[in-house]
Design a protein around this motif. Structure first.
Motif, mmCIF file in Angstrom:
data_model
loop_
_atom_site.group_PDB
_atom_site.id
_atom_site.type_symbol
_atom_site.label_atom_id
_atom_site.label_comp_id
_atom_site.label_asym_id
_atom_site.label_seq_id
_atom_site.Cartn_x
_atom_site.Cartn_y
_atom_site.Cartn_z
ATOM 1 N N ALA A 86 89.171 5.871 79.519
ATOM 2 C CA ALA A 86 88.667 4.657 80.153
ATOM 3 C C ALA A 86 89.491 3.444 79.741
ATOM 4 N N LEU A 87 89.849 3.355 78.466
ATOM 5 C CA LEU A 87 90.654 2.226 78.014
ATOM 6 C C LEU A 87 92.035 2.243 78.650
ATOM 7 N N THR A 88 92.623 3.422 78.767
ATOM 8 C CA THR A 88 93.930 3.537 79.421
ATOM 9 C C THR A 88 93.837 3.117 80.882
ATOM 10 N N GLU A 89 92.768 3.532 81.558
ATOM 11 C CA GLU A 89 92.561 3.160 82.952
ATOM 12 C C GLU A 89 92.387 1.645 83.089
ATOM 13 N N ALA A 90 91.626 1.042 82.157
ATOM 14 C CA ALA A 90 91.376 -0.399 82.234
ATOM 15 C C ALA A 90 92.651 -1.194 81.975
ATOM 16 N N ARG A 91 93.457 -0.735 81.032
ATOM 17 C CA ARG A 91 94.699 -1.442 80.722
ATOM 18 C C ARG A 91 95.712 -1.326 81.857
ATOM 19 N N GLY A 92 95.592 -0.268 82.623
ATOM 20 C CA GLY A 92 96.504 -0.113 83.746
ATOM 21 C C GLY A 92 96.176 -1.041 84.893
ATOM 22 N N SER A 93 95.018 -1.646 84.853
ATOM 23 C CA SER A 93 94.622 -2.593 85.895
ATOM 24 C C SER A 93 94.637 -3.998 85.318
ATOM 25 N N LYS A 94 95.079 -4.958 86.071
ATOM 26 C CA LYS A 94 95.162 -6.323 85.576
ATOM 27 C C LYS A 94 93.775 -6.954 85.407
ATOM 28 N N ARG A 95 92.812 -6.513 86.190
ATOM 29 C CA ARG A 95 91.494 -7.135 86.161
ATOM 30 C C ARG A 95 90.406 -6.103 85.865
ATOM 31 N N GLY A 96 90.692 -5.189 84.963
ATOM 32 C CA GLY A 96 89.734 -4.145 84.633
ATOM 33 C C GLY A 96 89.347 -4.154 83.170
ATOM 34 N N PHE A 97 88.198 -3.586 82.877
ATOM 35 C CA PHE A 97 87.761 -3.398 81.491
ATOM 36 C C PHE A 97 86.818 -2.203 81.445
ATOM 37 N N VAL A 98 86.600 -1.682 80.247
ATOM 38 C CA VAL A 98 85.730 -0.533 80.043
ATOM 39 C C VAL A 98 84.490 -0.983 79.283
ATOM 40 N N TRP A 99 83.357 -0.424 79.667
ATOM 41 C CA TRP A 99 82.094 -0.712 78.970
ATOM 42 C C TRP A 99 81.540 0.609 78.459
ATOM 43 N N VAL A 100 81.457 0.720 77.144
ATOM 44 C CA VAL A 100 80.938 1.921 76.485
ATOM 45 C C VAL A 100 79.624 1.549 75.800
ATOM 46 N N GLY A 101 78.575 2.291 76.095
ATOM 47 C CA GLY A 101 77.279 2.078 75.453
ATOM 48 C C GLY A 101 76.979 3.205 74.484
ATOM 49 N N LEU A 102 76.642 2.864 73.249
ATOM 50 C CA LEU A 102 76.339 3.857 72.217
ATOM 51 C C LEU A 102 74.939 3.626 71.675
ATOM 52 N N HIS A 103 74.307 4.727 71.249
ATOM 53 C CA HIS A 103 72.953 4.664 70.696
ATOM 54 C C HIS A 103 72.927 5.398 69.365
ATOM 55 N N ASP A 104 72.607 4.670 68.297
ATOM 56 C CA ASP A 104 72.493 5.225 66.945
ATOM 57 C C ASP A 104 73.702 6.080 66.554
ATOM 58 N N PRO A 105 74.923 5.555 66.624
ATOM 59 C CA PRO A 105 76.082 6.355 66.198
ATOM 60 C C PRO A 105 76.113 6.484 64.680
ATOM 61 N N ASP A 106 76.610 7.633 64.195
ATOM 62 C CA ASP A 106 76.798 7.772 62.755
ATOM 63 C C ASP A 106 78.214 7.306 62.397
ATOM 64 N N GLU A 107 78.564 7.454 61.133
ATOM 65 C CA GLU A 107 79.845 6.931 60.657
ATOM 66 C C GLU A 107 81.018 7.631 61.320
ATOM 67 N N ALA A 108 80.945 8.954 61.467
ATOM 68 C CA ALA A 108 82.055 9.693 62.078
ATOM 69 C C ALA A 108 82.226 9.317 63.547
ATOM 70 N N GLN A 109 81.110 9.205 64.256
ATOM 71 C CA GLN A 109 81.180 8.858 65.671
ATOM 72 C C GLN A 109 81.732 7.444 65.870
ATOM 73 N N MET A 110 81.281 6.516 65.030
ATOM 74 C CA MET A 110 81.750 5.142 65.161
ATOM 75 C C MET A 110 83.210 5.020 64.757
ATOM 76 N N SER A 111 83.665 5.841 63.825
ATOM 77 C CA SER A 111 85.066 5.801 63.402
ATOM 78 C C SER A 111 85.989 6.231 64.541
ATOM 79 N N GLU A 112 85.556 7.208 65.329
ATOM 80 C CA GLU A 112 86.369 7.629 66.475
ATOM 81 C C GLU A 112 86.499 6.488 67.487
ATOM 82 N N ILE A 113 85.378 5.815 67.760
ATOM 83 C CA ILE A 113 85.411 4.694 68.698
ATOM 84 C C ILE A 113 86.271 3.558 68.140
#
Length: 362
Positions: free
Chosen positions: A56-83
């Motif tokens: 999603a980030l690669t797709e958004a950067r390829g567009s001049k007027r794009g962005f990505v929205w990621v919603g997370l719920h109760d991530p742990d340390e490992a999951q948040m580190s990947e993001i």
């Protein structure tokens, strides 16, 4: 208003809990367990297909007027580190996002803004047996040049409805990732208003019960409600400073259009904060009123006890005098003496009773 052009009407971003029918993107475990939704928005419209956060980030950067929205719920340390590795988040902000229970604040790390908000939810309860009426959680929002990340802790204040409302207003999404920050902040402050209205009804019911004769509302219930209001104030009040910074700090990378919308959110927040302060003062007054009511009731009870004790003292005194058994006591050997003395006791008690009733002691 400070040279800001006329803007379209601001849509409402309230949403119904956590309901979501859109299938989640297939991404590697363990991060998939924490991600609620991941979408790419170009020129205000969501791009079709499912993406991993990196795609999603690669797709958004390829567009001049794009962005990505990621919603997370109760991530742990490992999951948040990947993001964090994908979006280049600061370690201190990541740590706060994992731990939760943070004080509302706004921090800037280079081009990334990090906003922490406390969420509140009203819990239905019995006014006579209050245990908990305010449930709290957290929502963190990261915004950068091409991304917006929302991290939610707690089982209430879902953001699925916020996302749907934004997707229905492409003009808002065209303003970039800061439109997500505004929508989430607006949603959180709206929830403050709803909870404050429910708490106000509780206080009105409590006030009515306190001043109702023979009511069973005790000081403990009022103190419990007051403690919950204090918890609500601690969650709501500190958000005022971050909102003011977003509105007035020209050094922050916030578009002028978004500042105008955030000004409206800040005004609503100020209003609800003032109401919550009033709640605390009103409950303090109710505590004093309840204590005064208890004191008056105790005085009434003591007067009744004293009146009955005075009436009991008269026959006790007379019986005690005759109980000394002196040989030459008045009417000691008269046949009518005993009923006469009993009648005298009854008459004296009746006179005392009448006097106490006249003075409203009984």
């Amino acid at each position: 208003m400070d040279g800001v052009p006329t803007l379209p009407p601001l849509p409402s971003f309230r949403g119904p809990g956590r309901a979501r029918t859109t299938p989640r993107p297939r991404i590697p475990v363990p991060t998939a367990r924490a991600i609620v939704d991941c979408g790419v928005y170009v020129d205000g419209k969501r791009s079709p297909g499912h993406f991993t956060p990196e795609q999603a980030l690669t797709e958004a950067r390829g567009s001049k007027r794009g962005f990505v929205w990621v919603g997370l719920h109760d991530p742990d340390e490992a999951q948040m580190s990947e993001i964090a590795a994908i979006f280049g988040l600061h370690p201190l902000a990541v740590e706060d996002a994992v731990q939760g229970r943070q004080r509302p604040k706004l921090e800037r790390y280079d081009d990334t803004l990090f906003l922490v908000m406390r969420t509140v939810s009203y819990v239905e309860h019995d006014i006579h047996a209050i245990s908990e009426i305010v449930e709290t959680g957290d929502i963190m929002v990261f915004t950068g040049t091409h991304f917006a990340l929302t991290v939610r802790h707690g089982e209430h204040t879902g953001l699925a409805g916020v996302r749907r409302a934004l997707e229905a207003h492409p003009d808002q999404l065209r303003l970039g990732p800061l439109s997500v920050l505004h929508a989430v902040a607006d949603h959180v402050v709206d929830s403050y208003v709803e909870v404050a209205e429910s708490v106000e009804q509780d206080i009105d019911e409590m006030e009515e019960a306190v001043f109702t004769p023979n009511s069973k509302i005790g000081v403990e219930s009022i103190y419990q409600l007051k403690r919950e209001v204090v918890e609500l104030r601690r969650s709501v009040g500190p958000l005022g400073l971050p909102l003011q910074l977003l509105v007035h700090n020209k050094e922050l990378p916030v578009p002028q259009e978004i500042r105008a919308y955030l000004r409206d959110v800040a005004d609503h927040h100020t209003s609800v904060s003032e109401h919550i302060t009033f709640f605390d003062e009103a409950l303090s007054g109710l505590v004093n009123a309840a204590l005064a009511k208890i004191s008056v009731q105790q005085n009434t009870d003591m007067r009744k006890i004293s009146a009955y004790a005075a009436m009991a003292a008269v026959p006790t005194m007379i019986a005690g005098v005759y109980g000394m058994n002196f040989d030459y006591m008045w009417e000691l050997h008269q046949p009518a003496a005993y009923p006469v003395v009993l009648l005298l006791m009854a008459v004296l008690c009746a006179l005392l009773f009448r006097s106490f009733r006249r003075n409203k002691w009984l």
